[in-house]
Scaffold this motif. Structure first.
Motif: not given
Length: 407
Positions: A361-372
């Motif tokens: 909602a705040c326009g920030l991207e997140i990501y998930t690594d290989e371990s979850g």
């Protein structure tokens, strides 16, 4: 300094058949405004009620009228009840067997009157204190109603409690029993502040929310005046510290503040014993931590120390502070070291899934690594405040909050 216990209602009733002078203030100027249309400021006094006279609608200072002693034995005067039956002006809670043209003395409640004509001021139209208390008990019991949406229940109680405050003001009633009634009406507005946020969004809800906040502020102002008028130099009122703390908490928020004098001036009129109380200490810490950006302390102290009523006032600002915390982490973090979302969710006392939603909602991207594991990359230039406003994300760690069984 000991805290003053409120007067026992039953003991008050035993002496209330004829309203003694001790139940009234020496001057109406001690009553603070209930709404801008109910009172008129006059030089040399805090405020004085005004009514419209019969000469072209000009305002007349009510202090020039004879002292008023209400004699109406019902929740709604018989004349108003009959008129509203003719006009089919009955709320859903006032209809006898659902008939919009019929009510009874046990269902009808006097409506708030924005303007009162001097020629129409009759003692038989105003309810004495015992009747007003019974009326308030009846109204607040309706909060448990599940047959109608909360906004419908709120709208009815909202108007009828304004009428109670108007009757108290017109009769210039000031004592411990009136203080207790005002505290209960303030509680109604505070809890409504919380419940209206959970109603389905819409323009009507937004209007109700704004009007409720407006009357909360005015009811608090009148309550503080009552505290001061009934001040005992050797004691404080039992609930005064918590109710005084509400004014401080209402100053939370980055964009707006409640109307009234600044906190620095307001604190000059607050007794030292109240300023040193745990309730006021909590409110001042919360406000300071929000302003200096100490978000970890802000959330942990809410979880550990807030009363239910204090949380109801703080709640609308919690997601705003969370977004501000995201902004700080994003702009102040080291670009090569993304922030673990699980750790951040614990600091902000929210579910990790809710934090993911807030980041989006705040326009920030997140990501998930290989371990979850989920991370928030920092130094993103896309941060913004949610355009549609904040969602009501849950607050973890509120097990200590005890909701009042009744108001």
């Amino acid at each position: 300094m000991e805290r003053k216990q409120r007067t026992n209602p039953k003991s008050w009733y035993s002496t209330s058949s004829s309203h003694s002078s001790s139940q009234r203030a020496p001057s109406r100027s001690h009553i603070l405004p209930q709404s801008s249309t109910e009172v008129k400021k006059s030089p040399g006094s805090h405020s004085s009620c005004s009514v419209l006279n019969s000469r072209g609608g000009e305002e007349e200072d009510i202090t020039s009228l004879q002292p008023l002693v209400g004699t109406c034995p019902f929740m709604c005067p018989a004349g108003e009840r009959a008129q509203r039956e003719r006009l089919r002006d009955l709320a859903v809670f006032e209809r006898l067997n659902g008939n919009p043209r019929e009510t009874s003395a046990s269902l009808a409640v006097k409506k708030f009157c924005r303007t009162i004509s001097a020629k129409d001021v009759k003692e038989s139209d105003f309810r004495p204190l015992p009747v007003l208390e019974e009326t308030l008990n009846y109204l607040l019991n309706l909060l448990e109603c599940r047959e109608h949406p909360f906004e419908v229940v709120h709208d009815f109680i909202f108007d009828r409690t304004r009428s109670i405050r108007q009757d108290l003001s017109m009769q210039n009633l000031i004592n411990d029993q009136v203080i207790y009634m005002y505290e209960r009406m303030v509680k109604f507005h505070v809890i409504s502040h919380h419940k209206l946020r959970t109603c389905e969004a819409g323009p009507n809800i937004s209007s109700l929310y704004h009007l409720n906040m407006e009357q909360l502020t005015k009811a608090l102002t009148s309550l503080y005046s009552l505290y001061d008028t009934n001040r005992d130099p050797n004691a404080t009122h039992e609930n005064e510290a918590e109710f005084r703390s509400f004014y401080v908490l209402l100053h939370l928020g980055f964009d707006s503040q409640p109307t009234g004098e600044s906190l620095s001036l307001w604190f000059r009129h607050v007794p030292a014993s109240i300023i040193k109380s745990n309730e006021m200490y909590f409110a001042r810490k919360i406000l300071r931590f929000a302003r200096i950006g100490n978000f970890r302390s802000f959330f942990s102290i809410i979880g550990a120390e807030a009363s239910f009523l204090q949380y109801c006032i703080v709640e609308p600002h919690i997601d705003e502070v969370r977004a501000q915390a995201l902004s700080y982490v994003n702009y102040a973090g080291y670009k090569l070291h993304p922030y673990p979302l699980l750790h951040l969710s614990k600091l902000l006392m929210m579910k990790e899934s809710d934090l993911q939603s807030l980041c989006n909602a705040c326009g920030l991207e997140i990501y998930t690594d290989e371990s979850g594991n989920i991370f928030l990359p920092t130094k993103q230039t896309s941060f913004c405040r949610p355009k549609g406003g904040f969602r009501n994300y849950s607050f973890l760690g509120l097990d200590q909050l005890k909701k009042p069984t009744k108001i």
